[in-house]
Design an enzyme around this catalytic site. Structure first.
Site: not given
Ligand code: PLP
Length: 346
Positions: A34, A129, A244, A292
Site C-alpha cells: 500500500k 477500526r 527560523y 520546508m
C-alpha cells in the site's frame, strides 16, 4: 542539486525470504504494498517480490490495485484492504481484484453486484477500526457462508508489544470465531505478528514494514539510504543564531552546513534541534528548526566539507529516525522522498 533515495532491491528480497522462512511451509507469505510500497515504488519492488515467490499482494485502495496490476503477471492475487464500494464493481471484474469486506453494508453491496467473485472477509478482533464485530458475524453468518470466500483475516492492534496481553486474547478470539470456516485460509499477522511466533501465522502472513527493514531484528536488512547534498556553509561567532525563530544560538565558533531537504521532503519537523546527520560514523547535530526545503547542521567537528551528509543509512536507520521523531518506521518511510529522486540497486 537534489537528494536521492537509494533503495536496495536485493535486501528487500532477502527480507521477504527471511519472513517466508520464519512462518513455515504451510503458510503463504504475501506482501503489503500500500501507499506505493510505503513510498519506495511498486513498479520496481513488485516484480522483485514476484521473482522471489510472492503471489499475493495487499494494497489499501482500488486505485492502488489498478496501478499494481500493471507490474505483475495475471496469476497474482491483489487484495484491497479498505473495503468494497459499488463504484468499483467493474474494477473487481475487469482486474479480478479481491476486495476485503469489512462491514455488513459492504457485504450487501458486494452481493448486489457480484455473485461468485472471490472475496476476503475481515473480522474486527479488538481494534474497533475495520471488520465485522461479533454480533454482526452472528447476524450475517448465512449470507457470509454464501460467499466465495478466498481468505478470512484479522489485524492485531498491539503486535509491536510482544508482552501485551491483547495479542493472546486477540489470537484466541480470532481462532475461535473462525473455526467454523476451517476449510478457508486465514490470515492474522502483519510484520510484528510474524515475529510473535508460528501460532499467529495461520495460512497467510501480511508483512509490510519488515520488508523494508523497519523493525529492529538482526536478520532484517537495511534497505534504504538517503544522502543530502550540502549547498552552503556559514561560520558563526558566539551569539549568532540559526534558522527560523533563531532557536539555536552558538556558544562557540561553529561551522554550519545548509543542506537540501526539509519537511516538504518528509524530514519531520519534530527532528529540529534533536536529530543528527552523519559523515561516516561522525554525528552532525541538526541546529535550529527544520524548514520546508532546507536543514542546517553543525559540521564544526569535521575537518573537511563533504559533498553531502547521510540522513539514512547504516549509521542511522529508519528505526533510529522514527525513535528520535517520536514516531514509527511506517511514518518515516511514507513521508520520505515526495521530492527526492529514487535510484535502485540490486
Ligand atoms: C498495513 C497493514 C499490514 C502491514 O503492516 P506492517 O506493520 O507494515 O507489516 C497488514 N495488514 C493490514 C490490515 C494492514 O493495514
Amino acid at each position: 542539486m537534489k537528494a536521492t533515495l537509494k533503495i536496495n532491491l536485493t535486501n528487500i528480497r532477502k527480507n521477504w525470504e527471511y519472513l517466508n522462512k520464519l512462518s513455515g511451509k504451510e503458510t503463504e507469505t504475501s506482501a503489503v504494498l500500500k501507499a506505493n510500497a510505503y513510498g519506495l515504488g511498486i513498479s520496481e519492488i513488485a516484480p522483485v517480490l514476484w521473482e522471489a515467490g510472492t503471489r499475493s499482494f495487499f494494497v489499501a485502495t482500488f486505485e492502488e490495485a489498478i496501478d499494481l496490476h500493471k507490474y505483475l503477471p495475471k496469476n497474482r492475487k491483489i487484495y484491497v484492504l479498505n473495503g468494497y464500494h459499488e463504484i468499483y464493481k467493474s474494477t473487481v471484474d475487469s482486474f479480478s481484484i479481491i476486495p476485503v469486506i469489512n462491514s455488513p453494508a459492504q457485504l450487501m453491496s458486494f452481493l448486489k453486484h457480484h455473485s461468485q467473485e472471490k472475496v476476503c472477509l475481515q473480522l474486527d478482533i479488538g481494534m474497533n477500526r475495520l471488520g465485522f464485530q461479533r454480533h454482526e458475524l452472528e447476524k450475517f453468518q448465512k449470507t457470509i457462508d454464501s460467499l466465495n470466500l478466498d481468505l478470512i483475516m484479522g489485524h492485531l492492534s498491539c503486535a509491536d508489544e510482544p508482552k501485551n496481553p491483547s495479542n493472546k486474547s486477540s489470537l484466541q478470539y480470532f481462532s475461535s470465531r473462525t473455526n467454523t470456516w476451517s476449510r478457508i485460509r486465514r490470515s492474522l499477522s502483519a510484520s510484528h505478528g510474524i515475529l510473535l511466533g508460528k501460532q499467529y501465522n495461520f495460512q497467510m502472513t501480511r508483512p509490510g514494514i519488515a520488508l523494508y527493514g523497519g523493525i529492529r531484528d538482526e536478520n532484517l536488512l537495511n534497505t534504504i539510504s538517503v544522502e543530502l547534498p550540502i549547498l552552503q556553509t556559514h561560520d558563526l561567532d558566539p551569539g549568532d543564531g540559526v534558522g527560523y525563530g533563531l532557536t539555536f544560538t552558538a556558544k562557540r565558533k561553529t561551522k554550519v552546513a545548509t543542506l537540501f531537504g526539509g519537511y516538504a521532503d518528509g524530514i519531520m519537523r519534530s527532528l529540529s534541534q534533536k536529530g543528527n546527520l552523519y559523515h561516516g560514523n561522525e554525528p552532525c547535530p541538526i541546529l535550529g528548526r527544520i524548514s520546508m526545503d532546507l536543514i542546517t547542521v553543525d559540521i564544526t567537528r569535521l575537518n573537511i566539507i563533504p559533498e553531502g551528509l547521510t540522513l539514512l543509512g547504516k549509521s542511522q536507520t529508519i528505526n533510529d529516525l522514527a525513535d528520535m521523531a517520536g514516531s514509527i518506521a511506517h511514518d518515516v518511510l511514507t513521508n520520505l522522498g515526495s521530492r527526492f529522486s529514487r535510484s535502485y540497486t540490486n
